[in-house]
Structure formats: structure tokens, C-alpha cells
Scaffold this active site. Structure first.
Site, PDB file in Angstrom:
ATOM      1  N   HIS A   1       0.815  -1.206   0.000  1.00 54.63           N
ATOM      2  CA  HIS A   1       0.000   0.000   0.000  1.00 54.63           C
ATOM      3  C   HIS A   1       0.856   1.267   0.000  1.00 54.63           C
ATOM      4  O   HIS A   1       1.966   1.266   0.526  1.00 54.63           O
ATOM      5  CB  HIS A   1      -0.899   0.048   1.236  1.00 54.63           C
ATOM      6  CG  HIS A   1      -1.795  -1.132   1.379  1.00 54.63           C
ATOM      7  ND1 HIS A   1      -2.182  -1.605   2.612  1.00 54.63           N
ATOM      8  CD2 HIS A   1      -2.394  -1.932   0.473  1.00 54.63           C
ATOM      9  CE1 HIS A   1      -2.981  -2.659   2.451  1.00 54.63           C
ATOM     10  NE2 HIS A   1      -3.116  -2.880   1.159  1.00 54.63           N
TER      11      HIS A   1
ATOM     12  N   LYS B   1       5.765   6.065   7.340  1.00 52.74           N
ATOM     13  CA  LYS B   1       5.177   5.171   8.339  1.00 52.74           C
ATOM     14  C   LYS B   1       6.248   4.714   9.323  1.00 52.74           C
ATOM     15  O   LYS B   1       7.353   4.348   8.918  1.00 52.74           O
ATOM     16  CB  LYS B   1       4.558   3.934   7.673  1.00 52.74           C
ATOM     17  CG  LYS B   1       3.375   4.251   6.781  1.00 52.74           C
ATOM     18  CD  LYS B   1       2.798   3.004   6.148  1.00 52.74           C
ATOM     19  CE  LYS B   1       1.602   3.364   5.277  1.00 52.74           C
ATOM     20  NZ  LYS B   1       1.036   2.170   4.619  1.00 52.74           N
TER      21      LYS B   1
ATOM     22  N   TYR C   1       1.128   1.722  14.100  1.00 48.78           N
ATOM     23  CA  TYR C   1       2.024   2.561  13.299  1.00 48.78           C
ATOM     24  C   TYR C   1       1.546   4.004  13.230  1.00 48.78           C
ATOM     25  O   TYR C   1       0.377   4.301  13.260  1.00 48.78           O
ATOM     26  CB  TYR C   1       2.237   1.980  11.903  1.00 48.78           C
ATOM     27  CG  TYR C   1       1.009   1.752  11.065  1.00 48.78           C
ATOM     28  CD1 TYR C   1       0.672   2.631  10.039  1.00 48.78           C
ATOM     29  CD2 TYR C   1       0.204   0.644  11.274  1.00 48.78           C
ATOM     30  CE1 TYR C   1      -0.452   2.406   9.245  1.00 48.78           C
ATOM     31  CE2 TYR C   1      -0.913   0.413  10.490  1.00 48.78           C
ATOM     32  CZ  TYR C   1      -1.233   1.303   9.481  1.00 48.78           C
ATOM     33  OH  TYR C   1      -2.345   1.090   8.708  1.00 48.78           O
TER      34      TYR C   1
ATOM     35  N   ASP D   1      -6.512  -6.084  -1.999  1.00 52.52           N
ATOM     36  CA  ASP D   1      -5.149  -6.538  -2.265  1.00 52.52           C
ATOM     37  C   ASP D   1      -5.103  -7.641  -3.311  1.00 52.52           C
ATOM     38  O   ASP D   1      -4.124  -7.777  -4.036  1.00 52.52           O
ATOM     39  CB  ASP D   1      -4.478  -7.008  -0.968  1.00 52.52           C
ATOM     40  CG  ASP D   1      -4.185  -5.852  -0.020  1.00 52.52           C
ATOM     41  OD1 ASP D   1      -4.215  -4.683  -0.458  1.00 52.52           O
ATOM     42  OD2 ASP D   1      -3.942  -6.122   1.177  1.00 52.52           O
TER      43      ASP D   1
END
Length: 189
Positions: free
Chosen positions: A63, A73, A133, A171
Site C-alpha cells: 500500500h 510510516k 504505526y 489486495d
């Protein structure tokens, strides 16, 4: 004090915060803006995310978000373990289309910093894994993008041991890297 180690693609970093323990357990500052700045990481974080994956071999990714909502991230694992993968999608970069991976786990108490210009994904290595995250831009569905987790041109070596990953519908149908528009270039990062 943080231990910061560049991975094989130098922009992707492993970060290990200090952990202080005694017979009661432990304490750690997993993020401290001043300590991160001293280590050269000055990203303004705007959102925290947490995911839970019940099954081993849950694969989330690859992603990224397109500008102006591109995200750095900072990923850590609260419970369990993952293989975390970053793929360089900066056209013109000497490492374009290359990937780097790091096992991130609650036991190792490490983190990975995946900068803008990289697609990100992870595979859970054990059941009941929780991932936490920070991101540097809020989620924007309009700018949300993906690349096939099994793109043969990228060739990520996911440790599936012959098993099929647990994937989201999104996905499953993500495009190959060569079929995605150019949104990052090495000279603009």
C-alpha cells in the site's frame, strides 16, 4: 537514546528504542520527538493506526498513498511478529522496484521507518498479531493505492512456506507496479 540502523535501501530504517526493565516489567519511550530529531528523524506524525490480524499469514499490502497525502510510516508490533516490506516506487531511483524486509516483533522490540515513495506491506508470522504505526498524513481513500503483493517484477520473498496468504479483496486485485501511474520520482523526494 535510539539505535537507528539503515537497511539495504538506506532510506528505510530499523529503530530500536531503549527499554528499561525490572522485576515488575519494563518501560520504554517508543516515540519521543526530541530523541528522534537527535537521530535525524524529524517527520511530523499526524495519525496513529492499529491493526489486528487473527490468522498467521495475513498479508496487508503493498500500500501507499499518492501526494499530497503521501505517508511516511513508523511501524512497530505490540503482539506477535511480522515480516515488514518496503518497495521503492520512486521512478528514477537506483533502487526503483527493489524491496527490503525486516522482521518486526514484540519480542525484538524494534520498529521500521518506511518513508514516502515506498509501497508498504507486511505478513503476519504468527496468529493474533497486533501492529501499531504512526503516519505523517491522514488516510485519504481518494489517494489510496496498491501494488500486487506477488508482482513477479518485484519478487518479494514472502515466507509463506507454501501456504496461501489471507488477503483483502482490494489486495487480491491490486495492479502490478508497471501498470501504476508515476506518482513519485527520485528527484522530487
Amino acid at each position: 537514546m535510539l539505535e537507528v540502523t539503515p537497511l539495504a535501501i538506506a532510506e528505510v530504517l530499523e529503530i530500536k528504542p531503549r527499554k528499561f526493565g525490572d522485576d515488575r516489567g519494563f518501560f520504554s519511550e517508543t516515540f519521543n520527538q526530541e530523541r528522534f530529531a537527535e537521530a535525524g528523524v524529524t517527520i511530523p506524525w499526524v495519525q496513529d493506526n492499529q491493526s489486528f490480524s487473527a490468522a498467521k499469514h495475513t498479508l496487508r499490502g503493498l500500500h501507499y498513498q499518492a501526494p499530497p497525502f503521501a505517508q511516511d510510516k513508523l511501524v512497530r508490533v505490540l503482539k506477535g511478529s511480522i515480516l515488514d516490506v518496503a518497495v521503492d516506487i520512486r521512478h528514477g531511483s537506483p533502487t526503483f522496484g527493489k524491496w527490503v524486509a525486516l522482521e518486526v516483533s514484540a519480542a525484538k522490540f524494534n520498529q521500521i521507518l518506511v518513508p514516502k515513495g515506498f509501497a508498504h506491506g507486511f505478513l503476519t508470522l504468527e496468529p493474533d498479531t497486533e501492529v501499531f504505526y504512526k503516519v505523517s498524513a491522514p488516510y485519504s481513500g481518494q489517494h489510496d493505492r496498491g501494488i500486487r503483493w506477488d508482482d513477479p517484477e518485484i519478487g518479494v520473498e514472502w515466507p509463506l512456506g507454501g501456504a496461501q496468504p489471507v488477503l483483502s479483496d482490494k489486495d487480491r486485485v491490486a495492479p502490478l507496479l508497471n501498470d501504476t501511474p508515476v506518482v513519485f520520482t527520485a528527484d522530487t523526494m
